[in-house]
Write an enzyme that holds these catalytic residues in place. Structure first.
Site, short mmCIF file in Angstrom:
data_model
loop_
_atom_site.label_atom_id
_atom_site.label_comp_id
_atom_site.label_asym_id
_atom_site.label_seq_id
_atom_site.Cartn_x
_atom_site.Cartn_y
_atom_site.Cartn_z
N PRO A 221 81.22 69.78 174.10
CA PRO A 221 79.96 70.50 174.00
C PRO A 221 78.67 70.45 172.64
O PRO A 221 77.66 70.31 174.20
CB PRO A 221 79.76 71.46 175.19
CG PRO A 221 80.96 70.94 176.51
CD PRO A 221 82.08 70.10 174.76
N GLU A 222 78.73 71.08 172.01
CA GLU A 222 77.89 71.77 171.80
C GLU A 222 76.92 70.27 170.42
O GLU A 222 77.86 69.53 170.07
CB GLU A 222 77.74 72.73 171.30
CG GLU A 222 78.07 74.10 171.75
CD GLU A 222 78.41 75.35 172.07
OE1 GLU A 222 77.53 75.05 170.39
OE2 GLU A 222 79.05 76.12 171.98
#
Length: 289
Positions: free
Chosen positions: A2-3
């Site tokens: 995710p990031e």
DNA sequence: CGTTCATCCTGAGAGC
DNA sequence: TGCTCTCAGGATGAAC
């Protein structure tokens, strides 16, 4: 994955495997994967067939394929989405939600997502080639459009806790829970301090730390705690070995040796050093002129 | 308007 | 073994 660093790893993998190829058949499964494409999954699959992927781009945690004619396929991995390059004959994954076949009969691309927070949609692109649908997402820390001085001003103007501001994708995008904690640790700031209580130079340094830690993570393929976070080849990143604070509760702070603490904030965990990052004394009274 | 919270999901691991 | 509980790299719409 995710990031920002993890999404960039995926973008690079996609650029290698997908750019320049023409979509043939697209299969979407379940009602969640294309829930933001209002005409429905069949409509989306039909509109994608025959399109050529001119480029794969990213802003913050969003990915999109430039499909030419100012149209794009916007993708978000959510908490557990994966994009995998695979042999079309490979068995279906348990949480397979989309498969993209190409006209060249080469490897296909699959979207696999355990928690189904991710998804995709067909979107219009603006003159700069950015989806109108993510107009509310600010430039991320690693792109040319990032305006450091402007972001410093916006952060300074907020009375919210500074970690909340770092996680606000409309202020600056790409930072998630891991890199927010790592940036705060590097800057020696407690995340619950009001953003407006920090000096502008301090805010600037905090943003620089966030950019730097994400660059370092990118250099190591991102952070993967488990098999949910992998690049398009299924490989894990190994920045988890370099984390100073996130997930390190009880282990010594790499700077001073004090055990890292874990606290609840915004209904999720935050990790910090009790000595390097003291909690704010108390919530500051409402600001005055 | 800006800010905060509950909610969307599945699965892994801890504790009993 | 199996139950219950908590927690997980995120974003958003609705409610203040």
């Amino acid at each position: 994955m995710p990031e920002l660093p993890e999404v960039e790893v995926v973008r690079r993998g996609l650029a290698t495997h997908v750019e320049g190829r023409r979509l043939a058949s697209v299969e979407l499964r379940g009602h969640r994967v294309a829930r933001r494409h209002l005409p429905g999954p069949e409509d989306l699959a039909a509109r994608l067939a025959g399109r050529r992927v001119a480029a794969v781009r990213r802003r913050g945690k969003y990915l999109w394929w430039d499909l030419e004619d100012s149209v794009g396929l916007l993708l978000h991995l959510g908490m557990s989405g994966q994009l995998l390059v695979e042999d079309p004959a490979a068995p279906d994954e348990k949480h397979l939600h989309a498969r993209f076949g190409f006209a060249d009969d080469g490897p296909e691309l699959r979207f696999v997502d355990q928690r189904t927070f991710g998804g995709l949609a067909l979107v219009d692109l603006d003159d700069a080639g950015v989806p109108l649908a993510i107009g509310h997402i600010a430039p991320d820390l690693l792109e040319p459009a990032y305006d450091r001085a402007a972001v410093v001003r916006r952060v300074k103007a907020k009375d919210s806790a500074v970690k909340r501001v770092l996680l606000d994708q409309t202020v600056v995008s790409g930072i998630g829970n891991i890199y927010a904690d790592e940036a705060l640790w590097r800057a020696q700031v407690h995340g619950e301090r009001p953003a407006s209580a920090l000096s502008k130079p301090r805010i600037g340094l905090l943003l620089d730390h966030a950019a730097e830690v994400m660059r370092e993570a990118l250099g190591q393929g991102g952070t993967s705690f488990d098999a949910l976070y992998v690049n398009v080849n299924g490989a894990s990143g190994y920045f988890d070995r370099s984390l100073a604070a996130y997930g390190q509760a009880g282990r010594p702070c790499p700077r001073c040796g004090t055990p890292i603490r874990r606290e609840q904030f915004m209904n999720r965990s935050s990790f910090s050093c009790p000595r390097c990052q003291p909690r704010p004394r108390r919530v500051r009274a409402a600001g005055s002129a």
